[in-house]
Design an enzyme around this catalytic site. Structure first.
Site, PDB file in Angstrom:
ATOM      1  N   ARG A 288      -0.318  18.650 -32.648  1.00  0.00           N
ATOM      2  CA  ARG A 288      -0.626  18.366 -31.237  1.00  0.00           C
ATOM      3  C   ARG A 288      -0.333  16.906 -30.923  1.00  0.00           C
ATOM      4  O   ARG A 288      -0.292  16.048 -31.802  1.00  0.00           O
ATOM      5  CB  ARG A 288      -2.084  18.675 -30.891  1.00  0.00           C
ATOM      6  CG  ARG A 288      -3.129  17.868 -31.657  1.00  0.00           C
ATOM      7  CD  ARG A 288      -3.693  16.706 -30.899  1.00  0.00           C
ATOM      8  NE  ARG A 288      -4.486  15.836 -31.753  1.00  0.00           N
ATOM      9  CZ  ARG A 288      -4.008  14.756 -32.349  1.00  0.00           C
ATOM     10  NH1 ARG A 288      -2.750  14.403 -32.208  1.00  0.00           N
ATOM     11  NH2 ARG A 288      -4.785  14.020 -33.123  1.00  0.00           N
TER      12      ARG A 288
ATOM     13  N   GLU B  64      -9.287   9.819 -26.127  1.00  0.00           N
ATOM     14  CA  GLU B  64      -9.213   9.446 -27.551  1.00  0.00           C
ATOM     15  C   GLU B  64     -10.560   8.924 -28.030  1.00  0.00           C
ATOM     16  O   GLU B  64     -11.195   8.113 -27.357  1.00  0.00           O
ATOM     17  CB  GLU B  64      -8.122   8.389 -27.731  1.00  0.00           C
ATOM     18  CG  GLU B  64      -7.334   8.553 -28.997  1.00  0.00           C
ATOM     19  CD  GLU B  64      -6.530   9.839 -29.032  1.00  0.00           C
ATOM     20  OE1 GLU B  64      -7.035  10.828 -29.612  1.00  0.00           O
ATOM     21  OE2 GLU B  64      -5.408   9.858 -28.499  1.00  0.00           O
ATOM     22  N   HIS B  65     -10.947   9.405 -29.203  1.00  0.00           N
ATOM     23  CA  HIS B  65     -12.243   9.069 -29.802  1.00  0.00           C
ATOM     24  C   HIS B  65     -13.403   9.478 -28.889  1.00  0.00           C
ATOM     25  O   HIS B  65     -14.445   8.832 -28.871  1.00  0.00           O
ATOM     26  CB  HIS B  65     -12.301   7.576 -30.188  1.00  0.00           C
ATOM     27  CG  HIS B  65     -11.394   7.264 -31.348  1.00  0.00           C
ATOM     28  ND1 HIS B  65     -11.744   7.518 -32.658  1.00  0.00           N
ATOM     29  CD2 HIS B  65     -10.129   6.787 -31.387  1.00  0.00           C
ATOM     30  CE1 HIS B  65     -10.742   7.180 -33.454  1.00  0.00           C
ATOM     31  NE2 HIS B  65      -9.737   6.743 -32.712  1.00  0.00           N
TER      32      HIS B  65
ATOM     33  N   ASP C 235     -13.967  13.098 -28.713  1.00  0.00           N
ATOM     34  CA  ASP C 235     -14.393  14.457 -29.115  1.00  0.00           C
ATOM     35  C   ASP C 235     -15.695  14.439 -29.907  1.00  0.00           C
ATOM     36  O   ASP C 235     -16.586  15.251 -29.669  1.00  0.00           O
ATOM     37  CB  ASP C 235     -13.272  15.239 -29.830  1.00  0.00           C
ATOM     38  CG  ASP C 235     -12.743  14.630 -31.107  1.00  0.00           C
ATOM     39  OD1 ASP C 235     -13.121  13.486 -31.450  1.00  0.00           O
ATOM     40  OD2 ASP C 235     -11.926  15.307 -31.785  1.00  0.00           O
TER      41      ASP C 235
ATOM     42  N   GLY D 204       0.640  12.158 -41.342  1.00  0.00           N
ATOM     43  CA  GLY D 204       0.011  10.860 -41.088  1.00  0.00           C
ATOM     44  C   GLY D 204       0.545  10.151 -39.853  1.00  0.00           C
ATOM     45  O   GLY D 204       0.433   8.941 -39.729  1.00  0.00           O
TER      46      GLY D 204
ATOM     47  N   GLY E 131      -0.422  10.866 -36.712  1.00  0.00           N
ATOM     48  CA  GLY E 131      -1.334  11.030 -35.575  1.00  0.00           C
ATOM     49  C   GLY E 131      -1.064  12.302 -34.795  1.00  0.00           C
ATOM     50  O   GLY E 131      -1.445  12.419 -33.632  1.00  0.00           O
TER      51      GLY E 131
ATOM     52  N   SER F  13      -1.357  16.854 -38.456  1.00  0.00           N
ATOM     53  CA  SER F  13      -0.747  17.682 -39.501  1.00  0.00           C
ATOM     54  C   SER F  13      -1.814  18.349 -40.379  1.00  0.00           C
ATOM     55  O   SER F  13      -1.647  19.502 -40.773  1.00  0.00           O
ATOM     56  CB  SER F  13       0.200  16.843 -40.358  1.00  0.00           C
ATOM     57  OG  SER F  13      -0.478  15.728 -40.902  1.00  0.00           O
TER      58      SER F  13
ATOM     59  N   ASP G 140      -8.428  18.579 -32.745  1.00  0.00           N
ATOM     60  CA  ASP G 140      -7.169  18.979 -33.369  1.00  0.00           C
ATOM     61  C   ASP G 140      -7.185  20.460 -33.754  1.00  0.00           C
ATOM     62  O   ASP G 140      -6.201  21.180 -33.567  1.00  0.00           O
ATOM     63  CB  ASP G 140      -6.908  18.129 -34.625  1.00  0.00           C
ATOM     64  CG  ASP G 140      -6.856  16.641 -34.297  1.00  0.00           C
ATOM     65  OD1 ASP G 140      -6.837  16.291 -33.106  1.00  0.00           O
ATOM     66  OD2 ASP G 140      -6.852  15.830 -35.241  1.00  0.00           O
TER      67      ASP G 140
ATOM     68  N   TYR H  17     -12.325   5.338 -39.543  1.00  0.00           N
ATOM     69  CA  TYR H  17     -12.703   6.368 -38.572  1.00  0.00           C
ATOM     70  C   TYR H  17     -14.210   6.631 -38.647  1.00  0.00           C
ATOM     71  O   TYR H  17     -14.893   6.657 -37.629  1.00  0.00           O
ATOM     72  CB  TYR H  17     -11.914   7.640 -38.884  1.00  0.00           C
ATOM     73  CG  TYR H  17     -12.114   8.782 -37.919  1.00  0.00           C
ATOM     74  CD1 TYR H  17     -11.252   8.951 -36.829  1.00  0.00           C
ATOM     75  CD2 TYR H  17     -13.133   9.698 -38.086  1.00  0.00           C
ATOM     76  CE1 TYR H  17     -11.423  10.004 -35.946  1.00  0.00           C
ATOM     77  CE2 TYR H  17     -13.304  10.745 -37.208  1.00  0.00           C
ATOM     78  CZ  TYR H  17     -12.446  10.899 -36.145  1.00  0.00           C
ATOM     79  OH  TYR H  17     -12.618  11.953 -35.270  1.00  0.00           O
TER      80      TYR H  17
HETATM   81  C1  GLA Z   1      -8.361  12.260 -35.157  1.00  0.00           C
HETATM   82  C2  GLA Z   1      -9.470  13.301 -35.289  1.00  0.00           C
HETATM   83  C3  GLA Z   1      -9.836  13.885 -33.921  1.00  0.00           C
HETATM   84  C4  GLA Z   1     -10.101  12.783 -32.894  1.00  0.00           C
HETATM   85  C5  GLA Z   1      -8.991  11.737 -32.918  1.00  0.00           C
HETATM   86  C6  GLA Z   1      -9.311  10.557 -32.027  1.00  0.00           C
HETATM   87  O1  GLA Z   1      -7.181  12.861 -34.742  1.00  0.00           O
HETATM   88  O2  GLA Z   1      -9.076  14.345 -36.141  1.00  0.00           O
HETATM   89  O3  GLA Z   1     -10.950  14.749 -34.050  1.00  0.00           O
HETATM   90  O4  GLA Z   1     -11.358  12.213 -33.098  1.00  0.00           O
HETATM   91  O5  GLA Z   1      -8.746  11.260 -34.226  1.00  0.00           O
HETATM   92  O6  GLA Z   1      -9.381  10.956 -30.704  1.00  0.00           O
END
Ligand code: GLA
Length: 402
Positions: free
Chosen positions: A34, A40-41, A43, A136, A138, A141, A186, A235
């Site tokens: 996806r 972003e950040h 979820d 890796g 983003g 995968s 994801d 993270y």
């Molecule tokens: C990674 C995590 C997701 C999300 C993003 C940031 O991709 O797997 O769950 O938190 O970072 O938005």
């Protein structure tokens, strides 16, 4: 040449299976990667995300096998170039090779359901895995691997979980075995995506609304080539900082508060808590506003929110890096006169890819221009590709059942 379809990729993977295991595969399963358009950040803070599944997949070809030494899954991954043999057991422990931890977690998840009488006993399986998702970068995968494997297991067991339940099982596998305390975005995208759509997911109640991708919009992915392992603690640290900020604000999650409330509480929050919380609450507002703009076909407004999101991720959430900032600055410089509406880093950050919203009728030229300008100004060249929105995980019967 037209890019391969999912069916083509399943056929290629089935042929590789036959070559390695000297018998035909019986099922194929595919799950997409996806690109997150915005959100972003958010979820893991019960907020909003807007991912779009892309025409890059993990494919699993599978066939049952009876083994004398108990039920096992034997996996060969062409994606990482290695193999692993995993016992079908309800508990799993991290082990080498590390990439197989994703599979250990998913297999244990289904095994636990079987033990509880909620899923058929898993048969022994041979599996061959391929992927055309850059690892890796983003682009999810790992989630795609987990969901493809889960989908293959369901095909072999003859029973499927509801897609969101499957997504959660895979998310738990990633959290427990792969060491990334990720959110649901994801896996939900890989399991539930619809062709031609982005998904506006409310990670609080897990409701999903499809947002059509406008026909005049091209989604470009610009891979910086810089790799960052989200399992290295950065993270996890962001997640803990958000939990601490929510605690200080007296709410269960940052979803439950607003930009005005965070601003009003600034004096009570330490500077890091303030920055993290202020990003999240504003990102939620931006995500809803960007989805509304896309629904109206207002690409300029949607794109503006992407630039704002990037700035916030860089300055407040501190998950960007020089390469991603360079890509976004170049995209911004090209701007609307050059056919670009917006750009931002996508995914967890610290490396990986940027997403660029561009005019569809000039997408290829715009992608080439970004790569060329980054090269000329910064001396390195990103990989750019056009992403098409595809549907979620699917199974393919490869042989007639006997
Ligand atoms: C990674 C995590 C997701 C999300 C993003 C940031 O991709 O797997 O769950 O938190 O970072 O938005």
């Amino acid at each position: 040449m037209a890019p391969p379809t999912v069916r083509d990729k399943v056929q290629t993977t089935a042929a590789a299976f036959a070559a390695r295991f000297a018998r035909p595969a019986r099922w194929g399963a595919a799950a997409p990667g996806r690109v997150n358009l915005i959100g972003e950040h958010t979820d893991y803070n019960d907020g909003f995300v807007l991912p779009m599944a892309i025409d890059r997949h993990t494919i699993v070809a599978a066939a049952p096998v009876a083994r004398r030494d108990g039920a096992r899954v034997r996996i060969h991954s062409e994606a990482v170039g290695g193999g692993c043999d995993i016992a079908i057991e309800p508990t799993a422990r991290r082990a080498e090779p590390a990439w197989a931890n994703h599979a250990r977690g998913v297999i244990a998840g289904y095994s636990r359901l079987a033990q509880a009488g909620q899923f058929p006993e898993l048969p022994g399986l041979d599996l061959l895995v391929t992927s055309d998702i850059p690892l890796g970068a983003g682009l999810a995968s790992s989630a795609s691997f987990e969901v493809a494997l889960a989908t293959a297991i369901e095909a072999a067991a003859g029973q499927a979980l509801p897609p969101m339940t499957k997504a959660r099982l895979c998310q738990e596998a990633e959290q427990e075995l792969a060491g990334v305390p990720c959110g649901i975005m994801d896996h939900a995208s890989a399991a539930l995506a619809r062709p031609g759509m982005a998904l506006l997911i409310d990670c609080g109640d897990e409701s999903v609304r499809a947002v059509p991708v406008p026909a005049d919009l091209a989604v470009l992915i610009v891979d910086s080539g810089k790799r960052h392992d989200l399992a290295d603690g950065s993270y996890q640290r962001r997640r803990s900082e958000c939990a601490a900020a929510a605690h200080a604000l007296g709410v269960a999650s940052l979803r439950a508060t607003s930009p005005a409330a965070v601003e009003a509480a600034a004096g009570r929050l330490d500077p890091v808590s303030f920055r993290r919380a202020f990003h999240v609450v504003n990102e939620n507002v931006r995500t809803l506003a960007a989805a509304a703009a896309l629904l109206k076909g207002d690409l300029a407004t949607a794109g503006g929110f992407l630039y704002e999101s990037h700035r916030s991720l860089r300055e407040l959430y501190e998950v960007s890096c020089a390469e991603l900032d360079q890509i976004v600055a170049i995209a911004h410089g090209i701007g609307e006169p050059g056919g670009i509406f917006g750009a931002r880093l996508t995914g967890g950050g610290f490396g990986g890819s940027a997403v660029v919203l561009a005019r569809a009728n000039a997408a290829e030229a715009i992608g080439a221009r970004i790569a060329q300008e980054v090269g000329a100004r910064h001396g390195w060249t990103p990989t750019v590709f056009l992403a098409t929105s595809v549907g979620g995980a699917a199974t393919f019967e490869l042989e007639a059942r006997r």
